[in-house]
Design a protein around this motif. Structure first.
Motif, PDB file in Angstrom:
ATOM      1  N   ALA B 104       0.847  -1.186   0.000  1.00  0.00           N
ATOM      2  CA  ALA B 104       0.000   0.000   0.000  1.00  0.00           C
ATOM      3  C   ALA B 104       0.882   1.235   0.000  1.00  0.00           C
ATOM      4  O   ALA B 104       2.038   1.194   0.408  1.00  0.00           O
ATOM      5  N   ASN B 105       0.327   2.329  -0.487  1.00  0.00           N
ATOM      6  CA  ASN B 105       1.075   3.564  -0.614  1.00  0.00           C
ATOM      7  C   ASN B 105       0.141   4.723  -0.291  1.00  0.00           C
ATOM      8  O   ASN B 105      -1.064   4.604  -0.459  1.00  0.00           O
ATOM      9  N   ASN B 106       0.717   5.830   0.167  1.00  0.00           N
ATOM     10  CA  ASN B 106      -0.075   7.044   0.338  1.00  0.00           C
ATOM     11  C   ASN B 106       0.088   7.917  -0.893  1.00  0.00           C
ATOM     12  O   ASN B 106       1.192   8.336  -1.212  1.00  0.00           O
ATOM     13  N   TYR B 107      -1.017   8.153  -1.599  1.00  0.00           N
ATOM     14  CA  TYR B 107      -0.989   9.009  -2.786  1.00  0.00           C
ATOM     15  C   TYR B 107      -1.581  10.361  -2.413  1.00  0.00           C
ATOM     16  O   TYR B 107      -2.235  10.519  -1.382  1.00  0.00           O
ATOM     17  N   HIS B 108      -1.337  11.349  -3.290  1.00  0.00           N
ATOM     18  CA  HIS B 108      -1.946  12.660  -3.114  1.00  0.00           C
ATOM     19  C   HIS B 108      -2.501  13.116  -4.446  1.00  0.00           C
ATOM     20  O   HIS B 108      -1.915  12.837  -5.499  1.00  0.00           O
ATOM     21  N   THR B 110      -2.775  16.221  -5.188  1.00  0.00           N
ATOM     22  CA  THR B 110      -2.067  17.466  -5.529  1.00  0.00           C
ATOM     23  C   THR B 110      -0.600  17.279  -5.162  1.00  0.00           C
ATOM     24  O   THR B 110      -0.264  16.387  -4.393  1.00  0.00           O
ATOM     25  N   PRO B 111       0.298  18.141  -5.689  1.00  0.00           N
ATOM     26  CA  PRO B 111       1.727  17.962  -5.371  1.00  0.00           C
ATOM     27  C   PRO B 111       2.044  18.246  -3.908  1.00  0.00           C
ATOM     28  O   PRO B 111       3.120  17.897  -3.444  1.00  0.00           O
ATOM     29  N   ASP B 112       1.123  18.885  -3.190  1.00  0.00           N
ATOM     30  CA  ASP B 112       1.386  19.251  -1.798  1.00  0.00           C
ATOM     31  C   ASP B 112       1.413  18.017  -0.902  1.00  0.00           C
ATOM     32  O   ASP B 112       0.383  17.373  -0.712  1.00  0.00           O
ATOM     33  N   PRO B 113       2.577  17.644  -0.332  1.00  0.00           N
ATOM     34  CA  PRO B 113       2.628  16.429   0.500  1.00  0.00           C
ATOM     35  C   PRO B 113       1.886  16.593   1.825  1.00  0.00           C
ATOM     36  O   PRO B 113       1.644  15.620   2.522  1.00  0.00           O
ATOM     37  N   LYS B 114       1.500  17.842   2.169  1.00  0.00           N
ATOM     38  CA  LYS B 114       0.764  18.059   3.421  1.00  0.00           C
ATOM     39  C   LYS B 114      -0.728  17.746   3.258  1.00  0.00           C
ATOM     40  O   LYS B 114      -1.450  17.622   4.250  1.00  0.00           O
ATOM     41  N   ALA B 115      -1.175  17.660   1.976  1.00  0.00           N
ATOM     42  CA  ALA B 115      -2.594  17.368   1.738  1.00  0.00           C
ATOM     43  C   ALA B 115      -2.927  15.990   2.294  1.00  0.00           C
ATOM     44  O   ALA B 115      -2.051  15.138   2.454  1.00  0.00           O
ATOM     45  N   ALA B 116      -4.203  15.774   2.606  1.00  0.00           N
ATOM     46  CA  ALA B 116      -4.615  14.502   3.188  1.00  0.00           C
ATOM     47  C   ALA B 116      -4.232  13.364   2.238  1.00  0.00           C
ATOM     48  O   ALA B 116      -4.523  13.424   1.048  1.00  0.00           O
ATOM     49  N   PRO B 117      -3.541  12.343   2.756  1.00  0.00           N
ATOM     50  CA  PRO B 117      -3.127  11.245   1.872  1.00  0.00           C
ATOM     51  C   PRO B 117      -4.313  10.375   1.453  1.00  0.00           C
ATOM     52  O   PRO B 117      -5.295  10.251   2.185  1.00  0.00           O
ATOM     53  N   ILE B 118      -4.216   9.806   0.250  1.00  0.00           N
ATOM     54  CA  ILE B 118      -5.223   8.873  -0.243  1.00  0.00           C
ATOM     55  C   ILE B 118      -4.543   7.509  -0.303  1.00  0.00           C
ATOM     56  O   ILE B 118      -3.622   7.305  -1.085  1.00  0.00           O
ATOM     57  N   ALA B 119      -4.977   6.579   0.557  1.00  0.00           N
ATOM     58  CA  ALA B 119      -4.310   5.284   0.593  1.00  0.00           C
ATOM     59  C   ALA B 119      -4.739   4.447  -0.606  1.00  0.00           C
ATOM     60  O   ALA B 119      -5.917   4.415  -0.950  1.00  0.00           O
ATOM     61  N   GLY B 120      -3.788   3.811  -1.228  1.00  0.00           N
ATOM     62  CA  GLY B 120      -4.087   2.937  -2.366  1.00  0.00           C
ATOM     63  C   GLY B 120      -3.309   1.639  -2.244  1.00  0.00           C
ATOM     64  O   GLY B 120      -2.169   1.621  -1.793  1.00  0.00           O
ATOM     65  N   ASN B 121      -3.949   0.560  -2.636  1.00  0.00           N
ATOM     66  CA  ASN B 121      -3.334  -0.768  -2.637  1.00  0.00           C
ATOM     67  C   ASN B 121      -2.737  -0.933  -4.036  1.00  0.00           C
ATOM     68  O   ASN B 121      -3.471  -0.933  -5.006  1.00  0.00           O
ATOM     69  N   TYR B 122      -1.389  -0.952  -4.127  1.00  0.00           N
ATOM     70  CA  TYR B 122      -0.852  -0.980  -5.498  1.00  0.00           C
ATOM     71  C   TYR B 122      -0.431  -2.371  -5.935  1.00  0.00           C
ATOM     72  O   TYR B 122       0.067  -3.167  -5.142  1.00  0.00           O
ATOM     73  N   PHE B 123      -0.680  -2.633  -7.213  1.00  0.00           N
ATOM     74  CA  PHE B 123      -0.300  -3.890  -7.853  1.00  0.00           C
ATOM     75  C   PHE B 123       0.723  -3.575  -8.924  1.00  0.00           C
ATOM     76  O   PHE B 123       0.499  -2.709  -9.757  1.00  0.00           O
ATOM     77  N   GLU B 124       1.852  -4.274  -8.868  1.00  0.00           N
ATOM     78  CA  GLU B 124       2.899  -4.077  -9.861  1.00  0.00           C
ATOM     79  C   GLU B 124       2.731  -5.142 -10.930  1.00  0.00           C
ATOM     80  O   GLU B 124       2.894  -6.336 -10.639  1.00  0.00           O
ATOM     81  N   VAL B 125       2.361  -4.705 -12.141  1.00  0.00           N
ATOM     82  CA  VAL B 125       1.966  -5.649 -13.190  1.00  0.00           C
ATOM     83  C   VAL B 125       2.599  -5.245 -14.506  1.00  0.00           C
ATOM     84  O   VAL B 125       3.188  -4.160 -14.602  1.00  0.00           O
TER      85      VAL B 125
END
Lengths: 437, 402
Positions: B104-108, B110-125
């Motif tokens: 899992a990773n925290n995405y945003h 917007t480029p602002d890293p202070k913005a609320a993170p959006i958690a995503g389950n990533y698959f490398e394919v």
């Protein structure tokens, strides 16, 4: 007198076989259900290293993001694991009788002789792992501090791995090939199945112990990949495994053996001091919150007894309660239904106490038969459960303490069910019954 | 028929009535909650995976030899697997859906890293993942073969990303996600070039990321492990699995084939606890209901026997059989109603405990209502036999000894 009561009880039970069977069956079902759930619960919550509970401490440091706690449901809990640098620094400097730093990796074993290579799950640990956790050896022994310092290529095999690689014979001194490198076997474990796997609850709490054990230092020198959870909070660019060692990601477990309260205090102030120092370097953004847990506390923190088992335990006791209420009703109607005969016995000179005892014997007989039936049903229930648990089959073995608990439960249930009806019947006024005869 | 005489008769045998009422109450409290738990577990087990589960095989390869070549092994394996007759499509993948292990990773947004993170389950394919998993492309395009990086230089986001429909909504709300960028915490970003149909990710019952919040990265990972998703023609899975295992094992490369398994292997494992709960709870519910029903029969039989003379007298005074039967049915109804009212309170108390201790959702009233009606109906059914026997009492015989 007991013999006479038993005979009376037997005659009375035989008179109404359907109701007798119903009573025994109801209590037996209740006991069977509770025995089954209690066994699983007991197995899950048992501290597998209770004899060392007071001296072992799991070490946690609150190295996590300033913005959010490690566990939002329990914000006071520090993460369960440590970074490489902190685990290593504390292992080298902290005052403790014994200390182990460890993590998981996996390697491929080549048995040779045309047999296909297979995966072995490996625990990289410092040498105190074996004495600290009372790990039993069949052959040989663990390594020493020198092997840790020099990163000697020595290996300890689990009983199962030794069976797979060497057919179970004493393999001390032999060579095992892992990922193309050679390691000398210096020890083989006897059967060792701590349930739950208390020393690392983050990576499968009911898993079996690792297949093979190697000195911790090899993990860094050979850059062995982590096989357990790696959790990161800090935005960092990681180019390959090397960067993980210097990162703020947590992936190591640390345990200390602290034999006296003074030692615990000294250790606690050491790690608090360590974190205070690190804070000056701009690390550890959260307030100082380093905790030491005994094994019991550690198991409780990780809630190893699953929610489902606790729900099932409560449900099975509710079921037992319904069964007992049922039997109270049945006994009451039986005893009162035969009140005429009791009245005659009273009129012929039996005291209330004797009537009470006589009926309690009958109840006790029902309870004993139900206990045996309940144990049998419990064994059936556990066998059925075994298929549902599969890899957790050690959770579903009926042991002596659970057998005793089941018997005690049956007697208690029988008494609970029988006391009130027996008391009611001994208070019957004989005159009222004798008049209508 | 009047209720008062029934009530006063019940009060005369308070203990018996109380016992049966309590049984009904406890039973209701347990079965209402048990049905709710069973229903939610069954919903979880039966939820569609979103991928072609019956026709998917997964395999894991781990390099061990000193001369092991990671990227070369991948291209050789992909060619080998695609060449097997019956194989529809293949991709490499970092994790197995619904296996309980993943990344899992925290995405945003917007480029602002202070913005609320959006958690995503990533698959490398790799580029063929849509076909290999059996997903459908909803918008945009698939990855191109040249966009796949077997061994990335670092953990920066790749330049192109594909999201599931759910993840697109989680990250961008009602706005179209296509063409937008997702940022990581280092400020690197990737463009959303495609949206695919939903599939279940690594973890079920997760909230951050949600079970269908998936982001696909066109790359492999560090290390020496490859995992493959092999989609085969319907009905060919069991025949092809040993063939695939043999082919991979025989291809050398200085690696070990750790396992080759159908996707259902993980489903069984993941849902084992839920199945166990369903089986165990259903068994207890059935047993408990049966014991309660027997308790009702027992009490009614006792009441009938104790009142033979009264029943005979009533019959002699003109009561019909149906009146006698109805008397016992009403009596049972009253008892049941009392039990059900107490039981409903107990059910909510139990549900409160479950909510408090285990964060379970509160018990919907429908379950209490349905269970209560079922128990009342069961009570009527159970009392029928003793009531009929009461109705059959011969007034002449019953009153003879008075």
């Amino acid at each position: 007198m007991l013999g006479y009561y038993l005979r009376l009880a037997w005659l009375s039970l035989k008179r109404t076989p359907a109701i007798t069977l119903l009573m025994i069956g109801a209590i037996a079902l209740g006991i069977g259900a509770t025995t089954t759930t209690l066994t699983v619960y007991h197995r899950m919550s048992t501290n597998p290293i209770a004899q060392r509970n007071d001296v072992l401490r799991a070490v946690t440091l609150d190295n996590w993001s300033a913005d959010r706690p490690w566990d939002t449901d329990h914000p006071d809990n520090a993460p369960a694991e440590l970074t490489y640098r902190d685990a290593l620094a504390i292992a080298q400097g902290a005052p403790a009788s014994r200390l182990v730093v460890m993590r998981k990796t996996s390697l491929t074993a080549e048995p040779g002789a045309g047999r296909p290579p297979f995966l072995v799950v490996v625990r990289l640990a410092t040498h105190d792992f074996f004495p600290m956790f009372d790990v039993p050896f069949a052959y040989g022994a663990g390594w020493d501090g020198k092997a840790d310092r020099d990163g000697e290529p020595v290996a300890v095999l689990s009983k199962e791995t030794n069976g797979k690689l060497f057919g179970g014979e004493n393999s001390v001194g032999k060579i095992v090939r892992l990922d193309g490198r050679e390691y000398r076997v210096i020890g083989v474990l006897a059967d060792w199945q701590p349930t739950p796997k208390f020393y690392d609850l983050n990576n499968g709490e009911y898993d079996t112990p690792e297949d093979l054990f190697l000195p911790f230092a090899l993990g860094a020198t050979l850059e062995l990949q982590p096989a357990g959870n790696v959790n990161c909070w800090k935005p960092e660019t990681l180019a390959g495994l090397r960067d993980l060692f210097g990162s703020e990601c947590i992936w190591h477990q640390l345990w200390a053996e602290l034999r006296t309260p003074a030692e615990v205090e000294r250790f606690q102030s050491y790690i608090d001091g360590y974190v205070a120092e690190q804070k000056k370097l701009g690390r550890f953004p959260r307030r100082i919150n380093n905790r030491l847990y005994t094994v019991d506390e550690w198991l409780a923190r990780h809630e190893v007894v699953g929610r489902d088992s606790r729900v099932l335990l409560v449900v099975s006791f509710a079921f037992l309660a319904v069964c007992v209420l049922n039997v109270v009703g049945l006994l009451l109607s039986r005893f009162l239904g035969a009140a005429g005969a009791t009245a005659i016995r009273r009129a012929l000179g039996a005291s209330r106490g004797e009537i009470f005892r006589q009926h309690l014997v009958e109840v006790g007989l029902v309870g004993a038969l139900a206990g045996i039936g309940g144990l049998a049903l419990g064994a059936v229930g556990l066998t059925a459960l075994q298929q549902l648990y599969s890899s957790y089959d050690r959770l579903t073995q009926l042991d002596l303490s659970m057998t005793l608990a089941a018997i005690a439960l049956a007697v208690l249930a029988g008494l609970l069910a029988g006391l009130y009806p027996a008391w009611r019947i001994c208070r019957v006024q004989p005159a009222g019954y004798l008049k209508t005869q | 028929m009047e209720i008062r005489p029934i009530l006063s008769a019940l009060l005369r045998n308070r203990t018996g009535a109380l016992l049966v009422g309590l049984q009904v109450a406890i039973t209701l409290a347990v079965i209402a909650n048990a049905f709710f738990i069973i229903a939610s577990r069954l919903e979880k087990i039966r939820r569609p995976t979103g991928i072609d589960t019956p026709n998917l095989i997964f395999a894991e390869s781990e390099g061990y030899a000193p001369d092991y070549e990671h990227a070369a092994t991948l291209s050789s394996d992909l060619a080998l697997l695609k060449g097997i007759a019956g194989v529809v499509a293949v991709t490499s993948t970092n994790s197995v859906p619904l296996s309980g292990g993943g990344s899992a990773n925290n995405y945003h947004a917007t480029p602002d890293p202070k913005a609320a993170p959006i958690a995503g389950n990533y698959f490398e394919v790799n580029a063929d993942f849509i076909d290999a998993y059996g997903l459908t492309l909803v918008a945009g395009r698939a990855f191109r073969a040249e966009e796949f990086t077997p061994v990335p230089a670092n953990n920066d986001l790749p330049p192109v990303l594909i999201l599931t429909e759910t993840m697109a909504k989680t990250a961008f709300g009602a706005e179209p996600a296509l063409g937008k960028r997702l940022y990581d915490e280092n400020g690197k970003s990737g463009e959303v070039i495609g949206i695919v149909s939903d599939m279940q990710g690594s973890w079920l019952g997760n909230t951050r990321p949600g079970p269908q919040d998936l982001v696909f990265h066109p790359n492999g990972g560090f290390g020496k492990t490859w995992r493959y998703v092999i989609r085969v023609r319907p009905g060919e899975r069991d025949r092809l699995l040993p063939q695939i295992e043999k082919a991979l094992n025989g291809s050398g490369h200085g690696r070990a084939i750790i396992w080759v398994r159908p996707h259902e292997y993980w489903l069984t494992r993941t849902f084992r606890a839920d199945r166990r709960m369903v089986v165990f709870l259903s068994t207890l519910v059935i047993l408990m209901t049966a014991v309660t029903a027997l308790g009702i029969i027992g009490l009614a039989t006792f009441q009938v026997n104790a009142r033979r003379k009264q029943i005979g007298t009533r019959r002699a005074l003109g009561a019909r059989r149906a009146d006698i039967v109805r008397y016992f049915q009403l009596e049972n109804g009253l008892l049941g109603a009392g039990g059900v009212v107490i039981g409903a309170l107990l059910a909510y108390a139990a549900s409160g405990w479950l909510t408090n201790a285990f964060q379970m959702p509160p018990l919907p009233p429908l379950y209490v209502l349905a269970s209560a009606l079922a128990l009342l109906a069961l009570g009527q059914l159970a009392v029928l036999w003793p009531a009929r026997r009461a109705g059959a009492i011969d007034p002449a015989v019953a009153t003879r000894t008075v």
